[in-house]
Design an enzyme around this catalytic site. Structure first.
Site, PDB file in Angstrom:
ATOM      1  CG  ASP A   1      74.235  82.106  44.587  1.00 37.98           C
ATOM      2  OD1 ASP A   1      73.410  81.196  44.429  1.00 37.98           O
ATOM      3  OD2 ASP A   1      73.965  83.314  44.454  1.00 37.98           O
TER       4      ASP A   1
ATOM      5  CG  HIS B   1      74.354  51.811  45.402  1.00 34.20           C
ATOM      6  ND1 HIS B   1      75.708  52.060  45.468  1.00 34.20           N
ATOM      7  CD2 HIS B   1      74.078  51.010  46.463  1.00 34.20           C
ATOM      8  CE1 HIS B   1      76.220  51.449  46.521  1.00 34.20           C
ATOM      9  NE2 HIS B   1      75.248  50.805  47.133  1.00 34.20           N
TER      10      HIS B   1
ATOM     11  CG  ASP C   1      69.120  50.161  51.421  1.00 35.69           C
ATOM     12  OD1 ASP C   1      69.209  50.787  52.486  1.00 35.69           O
ATOM     13  OD2 ASP C   1      70.056  49.485  50.956  1.00 35.69           O
TER      14      ASP C   1
ATOM     15  CG  ASP D   1      71.990  50.892  55.893  1.00 37.12           C
ATOM     16  OD1 ASP D   1      71.046  50.784  55.092  1.00 37.12           O
ATOM     17  OD2 ASP D   1      73.175  50.662  55.570  1.00 37.12           O
TER      18      ASP D   1
ATOM     19  CG  HIS E   1      75.640  43.176  48.275  1.00 37.60           C
ATOM     20  ND1 HIS E   1      75.326  42.859  49.575  1.00 37.60           N
ATOM     21  CD2 HIS E   1      74.463  43.109  47.590  1.00 37.60           C
ATOM     22  CE1 HIS E   1      74.036  42.623  49.687  1.00 37.60           C
ATOM     23  NE2 HIS E   1      73.479  42.752  48.495  1.00 37.60           N
TER      24      HIS E   1
ATOM     25  CG  HIS F   1      77.866  48.572  55.831  1.00 30.50           C
ATOM     26  ND1 HIS F   1      77.406  49.544  56.697  1.00 30.50           N
ATOM     27  CD2 HIS F   1      76.861  48.375  54.934  1.00 30.50           C
ATOM     28  CE1 HIS F   1      76.195  49.920  56.336  1.00 30.50           C
ATOM     29  NE2 HIS F   1      75.825  49.231  55.275  1.00 30.50           N
TER      30      HIS F   1
ATOM     31  CG  HIS G   1      79.097  51.908  53.755  1.00 31.58           C
ATOM     32  ND1 HIS G   1      79.339  50.671  53.196  1.00 31.58           N
ATOM     33  CD2 HIS G   1      77.842  52.239  53.352  1.00 31.58           C
ATOM     34  CE1 HIS G   1      78.296  50.282  52.484  1.00 31.58           C
ATOM     35  NE2 HIS G   1      77.365  51.216  52.562  1.00 31.58           N
TER      36      HIS G   1
ATOM     37  CD  GLU H   1      73.699  45.735  53.514  1.00 27.26           C
ATOM     38  OE1 GLU H   1      73.033  46.107  52.522  1.00 27.26           O
ATOM     39  OE2 GLU H   1      74.470  46.473  54.128  1.00 27.26           O
TER      40      GLU H   1
ATOM     41  CE1 TYR I   1      69.634  43.003  45.675  1.00 28.70           C
ATOM     42  CE2 TYR I   1      71.571  41.601  45.906  1.00 28.70           C
ATOM     43  CZ  TYR I   1      70.703  42.543  46.434  1.00 28.70           C
ATOM     44  OH  TYR I   1      70.905  43.027  47.694  1.00 28.70           O
TER      45      TYR I   1
ATOM     46  NE  ARG J   1      69.951  46.040  49.997  1.00 25.38           N
ATOM     47  CZ  ARG J   1      69.793  46.536  48.764  1.00 25.38           C
ATOM     48  NH1 ARG J   1      69.999  45.772  47.708  1.00 25.38           N
ATOM     49  NH2 ARG J   1      69.400  47.786  48.589  1.00 25.38           N
TER      50      ARG J   1
ATOM     51  CD  GLU K   1      70.990  47.438  55.250  1.00 25.50           C
ATOM     52  OE1 GLU K   1      72.115  47.884  55.520  1.00 25.50           O
ATOM     53  OE2 GLU K   1      70.249  47.930  54.366  1.00 25.50           O
TER      54      GLU K   1
END
Length: 439
Positions: free
Chosen positions: A37, A241, A258, A269, A348, A352, A359, A383, A387, A411, A413
């Site tokens: 709630d 992720h 990230d 980002d 990837h 974007h 995104h 980016e 990996y 990575r 970015e």
């Protein structure tokens, strides 16, 4: 926050020009509940917010350029002092007109009664059939009743068209005011990354780094994280992720962060990867240099008039060349790229759109073969990464990966604005060269 009411009006007028004799309908985002709630902090639907600046749930915006008096109509929750004591202030019907510029406003309870007058003379309805199935059925029901009477009246909406196809190209080109919001969001994001790099030490936990990042977001005036912050040490960085953020930082780990701030609904980002102990190992350094070169060359490929895919293709070629030099990929480079044999290392895309959504909306391709052309006012991420998971499985015909490379994820970015003569890196305040980040 930062967008003048006149700009929201200009956006609606631009939409009206595009829909002509149609009527467009937009539904607010629903509330989300935790612990049975308790409501999460409310986040408005981006399309709804883009056109109205109105940040309350249970609302509907109607754009009816053909109506003689009411071209912009809001249906909202009415004032209710008892409920507002619990859930916060409401603008109500009067506020919808006085503050948000609605030509007419009604209680949301009057939607079914009042909506038909804004539909019956329209030649079509513009509405995105989204996740709210009940509201979808409501709009379809209104349309079906009107189409049933079309033979007798000779007018009315004969079709439903998706608002996304008209509104999202508008959202792609950022106005000067939007760019200021993005600059603020990226500046706060940059400050948080720089704080995280200073704070990170052997023995700290990933969640402690996350806390420093998100503390900076709020301290500097941001709404909070634009998305769940990724703070991934060691092999965790090979999970794109990764959001558990519960491991302890070890000596010789790389730390991939990230994270981006949301400011007034506009988002940063940024990703950076750096050694926890201040020094890259030889293998980490080699792979990092490959990713950095790929990113720098990809950023150079972001130019107005060029296809969107150019910077991705540029990054992929640099990454593949680097992996081939290390013997981690073998064969003809064109074949490797065409058959995507690099995918176990880089799975990837290189970027974007960025804006009201992390995104952000807008086409990437116009048909199967034609990519969107970059234009001044586009904002996107760049980016690339590599990996090498501990259990990596190379593509067919490719060599096994030696143990020394496994468990490294990298990575880098940045957020990039396309300008009339090139590009502007909005996140340049976060260091990324080896000389800058080693200590």
């Amino acid at each position: 926050m930062g967008i003048d009411r006149s700009e929201y009006r200009q956006r609606r007028e631009q939409l009206m020009e595009k829909i002509g004799n149609g009527t467009a309908i937009f539904r607010s985002a629903p509330t989300a509940v935790m612990h049975n709630d308790v409501e999460y902090i409310y986040r408005q639907d981006s399309d709804f917010f883009y056109l109205t600046g109105f940040n309350e749930p249970d609302a509907v915006a109607v754009i009816a350029p053909h109506h003689p008096e009411h071209r912009f109509i809001l249906f909202v929750q009415p004032k209710d002092p008892a409920l507002e004591t619990w859930t916060g202030y409401r603008y109500g019907v009067e506020g919808a007109k006085a503050i948000f510029g609605a030509d007419e406003a009604y209680s949301i309870a009057e939607l079914d009664e009042k909506l038909p007058q804004y539909l019956e003379k329209a030649d079509r309805i513009y509405y995105h059939l989204g996740r709210d199935r009940v509201f979808n059925e409501k709009i379809l029901s209104h349309w079906q009743r009107l189409i049933a009477t079309y033979p007798k009246r000779g007018m009315g909406p004969v079709a439903i068209e998706d608002t996304n196809l008209i509104l999202h190209p508008m959202r792609q080109i950022k106005s000067p005011a939007e760019l200021e919001m993005l600059r603020k969001a990226t500046a706060i994001s940059a400050a948080a990354h720089n704080r995280a790099r200073e704070f990170a030490k052997i023995g700290h936990y990933e969640y402690q780094i996350q806390a420093e990042i998100e503390h900076t977001f709020r301290l500097e005036g941001g709404i909070g994280p634009a998305y769940p912050s990724i703070v991934a040490s060691g092999a965790n960085a090979c999970i794109l992720h990764y959001i558990e953020n519960n491991c302890q930082l070890q000596d010789n780990d790389l730390l991939l962060i990230d994270a981006g701030c949301s400011y007034g609904y506009y988002n940063g980002d940024i990703t950076r990867t750096f050694p926890v102990n201040g020094k890259f190992t030889s293998e980490q350094r080699i792979l990092y240099e490959i990713v950095l070169e790929a990113q720098l060359k990809a950023i150079e490929a972001v130019q107005p008039g060029k296809p969107y895919n150019n910077f991705h293709d540029t990054a992929v070629r640099v990454l593949v060349e680097g992996l081939m030099d290390l013997g981690l990929l073998v064969g003809d480079i064109e074949e490797i790229i065409k058959e995507e044999k690099y995918k176990p290392f880089y799975m990837h895309r290189t970027g974007h759109w960025l804006g009201l959504d992390v995104h952000d909306v807008g086409l990437y391709k116009c048909g199967e073969e034609t990519w969107q052309t970059l234009q001044p006012g586009h904002v996107l991420t760049v980016e690339p990464g590599l990996y090498i998971a501990p259990d990596i499985k190379p593509a067919e015909g490719q060599p096994e990966v030696p143990e020394k490379w496994r468990g490294i994820g990298i990575r880098i970015e940045d957020d990039v604005l396309v300008t009339a003569d090139g590009r502007e890196v909005l996140t340049a305040a976060v260091p990324k060269t080896i000389d800058e980040i080693e200590r």
